[in-house]
Write a protein that holds these residues in place. Sequence first.
Motif: not given
Length: 327
Positions: A188-193
């Motif tokens: 699962l990936y998301a932006r760091p912010d």
Amino acid sequence: MTPPTSDWRHTSRQRLIAGLTLDQLFTFLTLVRAGSFRAAAVELTLTQPAVSQRIRHLESLLGCTLLERRQGARSEMTPAGRELMSFAEDMLGRADRFHQRLEQLKYLPENSTLTVVSDSDHIKHLLVEAVIAMKETAPSTRVVIKHEPSRQACTQTLSEGHADLGICRYPAPSEFPSLGTIEERMYLYARPDDRIHALAESERIDHLARADFATFADGMRSRQLVERWAEKVDASLHIILESRGLEAMRTYVTRGLALAILPEFCVREDLRAGLLQVVPAPGLPLLRGAVILTPPDREVLPAARLFLSLLPAKVNSSSLSPIARGA
């Protein structure tokens, strides 16, 4: 203590270059892994005094103690020994890869062509890097990539003799010889912010019900993997994008429009650039894979084996070993 002069370093370096051999590194690494001089001697088919002599010679060459000998106990590596072990693993690994490539190159005909058929995801994220490496390793071999939209189209191209190698999704028809599989881990990936990173892992599943989610098109096997995961962990997904291509999903995540479960190979550059970050969650990573196929009733080309060894992915296969003489 006065540090050694540059002349000393030059002399020491030259002595190291002239005296250090791969055989010495192999002996030391075997000793470390075997755990004792006796076990190492058996593995190396040497006498125990011979192994001891080799290690003493290596310590003399390097000018430092590599092992703290303890009577009746396992020898412990010194800091210099641990440094040498890391160096030995790296150098012997490089030697193995060099030997494999050299053996493969011996059997490559001049000015040959290798045709590879695959789908778009593999072309962009796996095959392009292998083509670049192939140009450097075997510049006389021309690689032609054929893009087909589905696994069925890939196997059809192979069966008609229009490609030498195919990389496509499971399952593979039984009539096609398989050279192995490519393992793809999906996270699962998301932006760091993204705020999901601030949540406890136990809270992230509930958060998915409120977050926008990008995933594969309905009916795709990768979509089925994600759906089974969601059912298993009791996650409710608020889907705003369904796509047959990884690039659209990747773009949504890097732009902060959605979260997504993606294979790690397609976001490698985004991770290095700090655009994306893995979100640890229960039940992840998911595993999917591709199968490496050759046309029925045709010998595997040496160029195909070399090309597969250059793929920037984990390939599970014993068929990539150096080609036997006369094979």
